[in-house]
Scaffold this motif. Structure first.
Motif, mmCIF file in Angstrom:
data_model
loop_
_atom_site.group_PDB
_atom_site.id
_atom_site.type_symbol
_atom_site.label_atom_id
_atom_site.label_comp_id
_atom_site.label_asym_id
_atom_site.label_seq_id
_atom_site.Cartn_x
_atom_site.Cartn_y
_atom_site.Cartn_z
ATOM 1 N N HIS A 1 -12.254 6.338 3.048
ATOM 2 C CA HIS A 1 -12.809 4.999 3.272
ATOM 3 C C HIS A 1 -14.092 5.107 4.090
ATOM 4 C CE1 HIS A 1 -9.132 2.333 2.399
ATOM 5 N NE2 HIS A 1 -8.937 3.521 1.873
ATOM 6 N N GLN B 1 -7.267 -2.330 -1.249
ATOM 7 C CA GLN B 1 -7.560 -0.912 -0.977
ATOM 8 C C GLN B 1 -6.543 -0.404 0.033
ATOM 9 O OE1 GLN B 1 -8.643 -2.777 2.371
ATOM 10 N NE2 GLN B 1 -8.873 -0.571 2.513
ATOM 11 N N SER C 1 -12.042 19.600 13.004
ATOM 12 C CA SER C 1 -11.432 19.797 11.701
ATOM 13 C C SER C 1 -12.316 19.209 10.590
ATOM 14 C CB SER C 1 -10.039 19.167 11.736
ATOM 15 O OG SER C 1 -9.523 19.056 10.475
ATOM 16 N N ILE C 2 -12.841 18.007 10.829
ATOM 17 C CA ILE C 2 -13.707 17.363 9.826
ATOM 18 C C ILE C 2 -14.982 18.190 9.622
ATOM 19 C CG2 ILE C 2 -15.182 15.335 9.420
ATOM 20 C CD1 ILE C 2 -12.911 13.598 10.518
ATOM 21 N N ARG D 1 0.805 -1.229 0.000
ATOM 22 C CA ARG D 1 0.000 0.000 0.000
ATOM 23 C C ARG D 1 0.833 1.272 0.000
ATOM 24 N NH1 ARG D 1 -4.095 -1.283 4.943
ATOM 25 N NH2 ARG D 1 -5.705 -2.383 3.793
ATOM 26 N N ARG E 1 -4.240 8.663 1.910
ATOM 27 C CA ARG E 1 -4.666 7.516 1.101
ATOM 28 C C ARG E 1 -5.249 7.966 -0.235
ATOM 29 N NH1 ARG E 1 -4.730 2.623 4.731
ATOM 30 N NH2 ARG E 1 -4.752 3.486 6.814
ATOM 31 N N GLY F 1 -14.671 18.962 5.946
ATOM 32 C CA GLY F 1 -15.168 17.767 5.285
ATOM 33 C C GLY F 1 -14.230 16.591 5.538
ATOM 34 N N ILE F 2 -14.631 15.414 5.050
ATOM 35 C CA ILE F 2 -13.807 14.214 5.254
ATOM 36 C C ILE F 2 -12.861 14.083 4.061
ATOM 37 C CG2 ILE F 2 -13.768 11.749 5.758
ATOM 38 C CD1 ILE F 2 -16.721 11.980 6.611
ATOM 39 N N LYS F 3 -11.575 14.185 4.367
ATOM 40 C CA LYS F 3 -10.560 14.184 3.306
ATOM 41 C C LYS F 3 -9.821 12.851 3.286
ATOM 42 C CE LYS F 3 -8.394 18.076 4.520
ATOM 43 N NZ LYS F 3 -7.719 19.383 4.430
ATOM 44 N N HIS G 1 -18.592 6.803 8.593
ATOM 45 C CA HIS G 1 -17.142 7.002 8.695
ATOM 46 C C HIS G 1 -16.792 7.088 10.171
ATOM 47 C CE1 HIS G 1 -13.111 8.339 7.535
ATOM 48 N NE2 HIS G 1 -13.200 9.269 8.473
ATOM 49 N N ARG H 1 -9.393 2.655 15.975
ATOM 50 C CA ARG H 1 -7.946 2.588 15.715
ATOM 51 C C ARG H 1 -7.290 3.934 15.991
ATOM 52 N NH1 ARG H 1 -8.521 2.969 10.713
ATOM 53 N NH2 ARG H 1 -6.377 2.919 10.031
ATOM 54 N N HIS H 2 -8.089 4.995 15.878
ATOM 55 C CA HIS H 2 -7.518 6.340 15.996
ATOM 56 C C HIS H 2 -7.665 6.932 17.392
ATOM 57 C CE1 HIS H 2 -6.783 6.749 11.690
ATOM 58 N NE2 HIS H 2 -7.988 6.286 11.458
ATOM 59 N N PHE I 1 -10.424 14.570 15.747
ATOM 60 C CA PHE I 1 -10.480 15.072 14.362
ATOM 61 C C PHE I 1 -11.819 15.753 14.043
ATOM 62 C CE2 PHE I 1 -7.726 11.105 13.458
ATOM 63 C CZ PHE I 1 -6.555 11.805 13.680
ATOM 64 N N THR J 1 -14.086 7.629 13.151
ATOM 65 C CA THR J 1 -12.803 8.282 13.349
ATOM 66 C C THR J 1 -12.684 8.677 14.818
ATOM 67 O OG1 THR J 1 -11.343 10.036 12.515
ATOM 68 C CG2 THR J 1 -13.691 10.553 12.587
ATOM 69 N N VAL K 1 -12.967 0.795 12.679
ATOM 70 C CA VAL K 1 -12.061 1.692 11.949
ATOM 71 C C VAL K 1 -11.753 2.917 12.811
ATOM 72 C CG1 VAL K 1 -11.804 3.191 9.928
ATOM 73 C CG2 VAL K 1 -12.853 0.939 9.673
HETATM 74 C C1 HQG Z 1 -9.206 11.651 9.286
HETATM 75 C C2 HQG Z 1 -7.920 0.483 7.720
HETATM 76 C C3 HQG Z 1 -8.838 15.905 10.263
HETATM 77 C C4 HQG Z 1 -10.073 10.458 9.035
HETATM 78 C C5 HQG Z 1 -9.360 0.775 8.052
HETATM 79 C C6 HQG Z 1 -9.197 9.336 9.493
HETATM 80 C C7 HQG Z 1 -9.898 1.370 6.781
HETATM 81 C C8 HQG Z 1 -9.463 14.106 9.006
HETATM 82 C C9 HQG Z 1 -7.790 9.863 9.225
HETATM 83 C C10 HQG Z 1 -8.689 1.990 6.148
HETATM 84 C C11 HQG Z 1 -10.063 14.960 8.051
HETATM 85 C C12 HQG Z 1 -7.102 9.121 8.123
HETATM 86 C C13 HQG Z 1 -8.760 3.474 6.177
HETATM 87 C C14 HQG Z 1 -10.026 16.345 8.285
HETATM 88 C C15 HQG Z 1 -10.340 12.926 7.398
HETATM 89 N N1 HQG Z 1 -9.403 16.779 9.404
HETATM 90 N N2 HQG Z 1 -8.842 14.579 10.098
HETATM 91 N N3 HQG Z 1 -10.610 17.243 7.453
HETATM 92 N N4 HQG Z 1 -10.604 14.207 7.071
HETATM 93 N N5 HQG Z 1 -9.643 12.852 8.566
HETATM 94 O O1 HQG Z 1 -6.123 5.457 8.464
HETATM 95 O O2 HQG Z 1 -10.555 5.775 7.147
HETATM 96 O O3 HQG Z 1 -6.830 -2.251 8.759
HETATM 97 O O4 HQG Z 1 -5.923 6.984 6.428
HETATM 98 O O5 HQG Z 1 -11.283 10.557 9.766
HETATM 99 O O6 HQG Z 1 -10.030 -0.344 8.486
HETATM 100 O O7 HQG Z 1 -9.258 5.524 9.321
HETATM 101 O O8 HQG Z 1 -5.312 -0.826 7.408
HETATM 102 O O9 HQG Z 1 -8.152 6.277 7.158
HETATM 103 O O10 HQG Z 1 -9.340 9.096 10.859
HETATM 104 O O11 HQG Z 1 -10.488 0.463 5.921
HETATM 105 O O12 HQG Z 1 -6.646 -2.639 6.321
HETATM 106 O O13 HQG Z 1 -7.939 11.221 8.849
HETATM 107 O O14 HQG Z 1 -7.573 1.525 6.878
HETATM 108 O O15 HQG Z 1 -7.769 -0.711 7.095
HETATM 109 O O16 HQG Z 1 -6.809 7.835 8.597
HETATM 110 O O17 HQG Z 1 -8.885 3.934 7.524
HETATM 111 P P1 HQG Z 1 -6.648 6.590 7.650
HETATM 112 P P2 HQG Z 1 -9.290 5.414 7.856
HETATM 113 P P3 HQG Z 1 -6.573 -1.665 7.423
#
Ligand code: HQG
Length: 184
Positions: free
Chosen positions: A125, A80, A110-111, A18, A121, A115-117, A101, A139-140, A107, A103, A136
Motif C-alpha cells: 500500500h 482494499q 529489513s526494508i 479483508r 496483504r 525492498g517493500i513487500k 510508504h 500505526r506501526h 522495519f 512505516t 499509515v
Molecule cells: C512492512 C491501513 C520488514 C510495511 C493503512 C508495513 C493502509 C516490511 C508492514 C493499509 C517489509 C505491513 C496497509 C520488509 C514491508 N521487512 N517489514 N521487507 N516490507 N514491511 O498493515 O502499508 O486503516 O499490512 O512497511 O492505512 O502499513 O486498515 O501495511 O509497515 O492503507 O484501512 O510491513 O492498512 O488501512 O503492514 O497498511 P500492513 P500498511 P486501514
C-alpha cells in the motif's frame, strides 16, 4: 465524527471483509463481496446489534471509504487491504511521479535490504501524499517515510493500481526505487 460504537463495529467488519469471513461462517466471492444480510446476521450473532441502516451509515461515513456496496446494496466488500486473494477488478494505471510508504523505523533495515513487500496483504500500500503516509506509518510505531520513484518503476514495467478509495497498490517495491525521505 464517527462514534466509538461505529468504530468498533467497523473494525470487526474490516476483519470479516479483508481477512477472516470465516469468523461468522462466510466466504468472500471472487470479487470480495459477501451478502449484506448475511453480514448483518453474522454481526448480530457476535453481539453487534446492527441493522441495514447502521451498515449504510458506517459505509457512508467511513473516513477512508473502506467499503462499498454493489448497486442494490445486497452485497458489500472492502475496497482494499485484503489478505484473502480477491479480484478487485482494478486496471493498471500510470502512477504519480512519486509515491510514499509510511512505516516504523524498526522495519527500516529489513526494508532497505529486501525492498517493500506486501507481507500478509494482497498488495503493497502506497500513499500519494505525506500526510497519509504519516498516518499509515504511525500505526506501526516510530515513523519513517520512504519516497518511491514510481515513475521509474512504471517505466520499467511495474504495474500500479488505484483502489476505489484512492490507495495506490503495487506488488513489490525493489530497493533501487526508494530512498528514506523522513524519520520521525
Ligand atoms: C512492512 C491501513 C520488514 C510495511 C493503512 C508495513 C493502509 C516490511 C508492514 C493499509 C517489509 C505491513 C496497509 C520488509 C514491508 N521487512 N517489514 N521487507 N516490507 N514491511 O498493515 O502499508 O486503516 O499490512 O512497511 O492505512 O502499513 O486498515 O501495511 O509497515 O492503507 O484501512 O510491513 O492498512 O488501512 O503492514 O497498511 P500492513 P500498511 P486501514
Amino acid at each position: 465524527m464517527i462514534s466509538n460504537e461505529d468504530m468498533r463495529i467497523s473494525k470487526f467488519i474490516s476483519l470479516i471483509l479483508r481477512h477472516k469471513p470465516e469468523e461468522i461462517g462466510l466466504t468472500l466471492d471472487e470479487y470480495g463481496y459477501i451478502s449484506t444480510s448475511d453480514l448483518i446476521k453474522g454481526l448480530n450473532k457476535k453481539g453487534y446489534k446492527v441493522t441495514i441502516s447502521d451498515i449504510e451509515r458506517i459505509v457512508a461515513e467511513d473516513g477512508k471509504q473502506r467499503y462499498s456496496f454493489n448497486n442494490d446494496k445486497t452485497k458489500i466488500k472492502a475496497n482494499q487491504g485484503h489478505s484473502i486473494k480477491v479480484n478487485l477488478e482494478l486496471q493498471a494505471i500510470k502512477p504519480p511521479k512519486v509515491l510514499y510508504h509510511g512505516t516504523a523505523t524498526r522495519f527500516m533495515d529489513s526494508i532497505c535490504r529486501e525492498g517493500i513487500k506486501k507481507q500478509n496483504r494482497q498488495y503493497v500500500h502506497l500513499s500519494a501524499d505525506i500526510e497519509t503516509a504519516t498516518k499509515v506509518g504511525k500505526r506501526h510505531g516510530e515513523l519513517v517515510i520512504f519516497k518511491i520513484n514510481s515513475e521509474q518503476m512504471n517505466k520499467d514495467g511495474y504495474k500500479f493500481f488505484l483502489s476505489e478509495n484512492k490507495v495506490w497498490l503495487t506488488d513489490y517495491v525493489p530497493v533501487k526505487y526508494f530512498d528514506i525521505f523522513r524519520t520521525n
